[in-house]
Design an enzyme around this catalytic site. Sequence first.
Site, PDB file in Angstrom:
ATOM      1  N   LYS A 274      -4.973   3.152   3.448  1.00  0.00           N
ATOM      2  CA  LYS A 274      -5.975   2.253   2.863  1.00  0.00           C
ATOM      3  C   LYS A 274      -7.248   3.016   2.471  1.00  0.00           C
ATOM      4  O   LYS A 274      -7.798   2.778   1.399  1.00  0.00           O
ATOM      5  CB  LYS A 274      -6.288   1.136   3.857  1.00  0.00           C
ATOM      6  CG  LYS A 274      -5.093   0.178   4.028  1.00  0.00           C
ATOM      7  CD  LYS A 274      -5.284  -0.726   5.216  1.00  0.00           C
ATOM      8  CE  LYS A 274      -4.153  -1.736   5.357  1.00  0.00           C
ATOM      9  NZ  LYS A 274      -4.171  -2.432   6.657  1.00  0.00           N
TER      10      LYS A 274
ATOM     11  N   ILE B 133      -9.902  -9.496   1.971  1.00  0.00           N
ATOM     12  CA  ILE B 133     -11.265  -9.051   1.623  1.00  0.00           C
ATOM     13  C   ILE B 133     -11.274  -8.470   0.206  1.00  0.00           C
ATOM     14  O   ILE B 133     -10.524  -7.538  -0.077  1.00  0.00           O
ATOM     15  CB  ILE B 133     -11.769  -7.946   2.592  1.00  0.00           C
ATOM     16  CG1 ILE B 133     -11.728  -8.431   4.033  1.00  0.00           C
ATOM     17  CG2 ILE B 133     -13.161  -7.480   2.211  1.00  0.00           C
ATOM     18  CD1 ILE B 133     -12.086  -7.349   5.056  1.00  0.00           C
TER      19      ILE B 133
ATOM     20  N   LYS C 175       0.823  -1.226   0.000  1.00  0.00           N
ATOM     21  CA  LYS C 175       0.000   0.000   0.000  1.00  0.00           C
ATOM     22  C   LYS C 175       0.850   1.266   0.000  1.00  0.00           C
ATOM     23  O   LYS C 175       0.405   2.307  -0.470  1.00  0.00           O
ATOM     24  CB  LYS C 175      -0.972   0.006   1.177  1.00  0.00           C
ATOM     25  CG  LYS C 175      -0.278  -0.044   2.510  1.00  0.00           C
ATOM     26  CD  LYS C 175      -1.103  -0.706   3.559  1.00  0.00           C
ATOM     27  CE  LYS C 175      -0.190  -1.187   4.658  1.00  0.00           C
ATOM     28  NZ  LYS C 175      -0.307  -2.553   5.013  1.00  0.00           N
TER      29      LYS C 175
ATOM     30  N   GLY D 299       2.179 -11.421  13.838  1.00  0.00           N
ATOM     31  CA  GLY D 299       2.546 -10.986  12.482  1.00  0.00           C
ATOM     32  C   GLY D 299       1.585 -10.001  11.862  1.00  0.00           C
ATOM     33  O   GLY D 299       1.600  -9.799  10.647  1.00  0.00           O
TER      34      GLY D 299
ATOM     35  N   GLY E 190      -2.244 -11.024   7.386  1.00  0.00           N
ATOM     36  CA  GLY E 190      -1.811 -12.416   7.500  1.00  0.00           C
ATOM     37  C   GLY E 190      -1.397 -12.971   6.148  1.00  0.00           C
ATOM     38  O   GLY E 190      -1.823 -12.486   5.099  1.00  0.00           O
TER      39      GLY E 190
ATOM     40  N   GLY F 139      -6.455  -6.886   3.294  1.00  0.00           N
ATOM     41  CA  GLY F 139      -5.900  -8.247   3.211  1.00  0.00           C
ATOM     42  C   GLY F 139      -6.686  -9.114   2.242  1.00  0.00           C
ATOM     43  O   GLY F 139      -6.738  -8.848   1.047  1.00  0.00           O
TER      44      GLY F 139
HETATM   45  N1  HSE Z   1      -0.395  -3.770   9.747  1.00  0.00           N
HETATM   46  C1  HSE Z   1      -1.508  -4.035   8.913  1.00  0.00           C
HETATM   47  C2  HSE Z   1      -2.723  -4.298   9.782  1.00  0.00           C
HETATM   48  C3  HSE Z   1      -1.200  -5.205   8.027  1.00  0.00           C
HETATM   49  O1  HSE Z   1      -2.543  -4.502  10.989  1.00  0.00           O
HETATM   50  O2  HSE Z   1      -3.832  -4.285   9.282  1.00  0.00           O
HETATM   51  C4  HSE Z   1      -2.135  -5.396   6.891  1.00  0.00           C
HETATM   52  O3  HSE Z   1      -2.175  -4.290   6.041  1.00  0.00           O
END
Ligand code: HSE
Length: 349
Positions: free
Chosen positions: A196, A127, A96, A178, A294, A125
């Site tokens: 986003k 979606i 992004k 993660g 993820g 992610g």
């Molecule tokens: N750091 C981001 C989150 C990872 O926690 O949504 C996915 O973009």
Amino acid sequence: MTNIAILGFGTVGGGVYEVISRASKKPLNEVNIKYILDLRSFPEHPLGDRVTTDFEKIINDESVSVVVETMGGDGVAYKFSLAALKAGKNVVTSNKAVVDKYGRELEEAARENGVVYLYEASVGGGIPIIAPLNSCFMGDDILRVAGILNGTTNYILTHMQSEGKSLEEALKTAQELGYAEADPHADLAGLDAARKIAILAGIALDKYISYESIPHIEGIENVTSEDIALAEQLGCVIRLIAVAERVGDKARILVAPHLVGKDSLFHAIREAFNAVSVTGSAVGEVVFYGQGAGSLPTAAAVCGDIERAISGKASAHVRTQCEDGFILDGSEGGKFITLANGKKYRYFE
Ligand code: HSE
């Protein structure tokens, strides 16, 4: 057989390998990962012999039609993406930061070279939201896009509420799982969610919008356990929500912690899950929900784009430049509720 290259074999790049390996239908089950670009070596990996540090080898190989950029950062990742597009290769990314900073230039390079630049995985992610905005909603006037777009902060807020954890404790677990960015400041300060919503708003409004032009970006650093408990007494949860809505021929875009009542579907969004609500003038509200971060969920979105690039389902589109004054300062707008401790929160409707 379609040859592709993966740039960056970390969490998402490794997930792309996994998803492709288990693909059962064409064209994904006919994809050959010919190169993996990474500074590290992976001697134990089944594709360990495909790992290279030589990007030139990839762009000079005419048999490679898709380059998957899962490197992260906005330096080398941008340079390689541009070079790949100029070499006539489709580029698919989860990055992004690059989409935010250079998206328009890369879309233009894609169009000029008869290929596509696709970035479904950069928001939400796993979606599917960018492709639906680009296609299914095109017949309607989009009035609002709002989302819980950051898994890390949602995880933190959920666990501050359910287990009484401190922000620091919950962040540590989110990092171990993660979800967090390499620098979690981007998550906590709302910058990740801002990138986003800028991407989503840009597609919904057909403008290229950088997150830097969003006048109000507020993270969760000042949300306390007390605020969460007081919100609960009002039947609300606190969620970090990014909103972009039309106001006449302009847009109001902001990121901030909001109180969310039980009548909103966002009330039920827990853990690292994300949700995006799109309101169209004809369709009303449509909500998308799923794993926003993820390895495999994000890789699934990348692979959807690989499929669309190979099968020619996606077409190159360049958003128009966002003119000055288009984005309103939304810091004062909307409905606010004051908690018993005197702190004021926006209310999400
Ligand atoms: N750091 C981001 C989150 C990872 O926690 O949504 C996915 O973009």
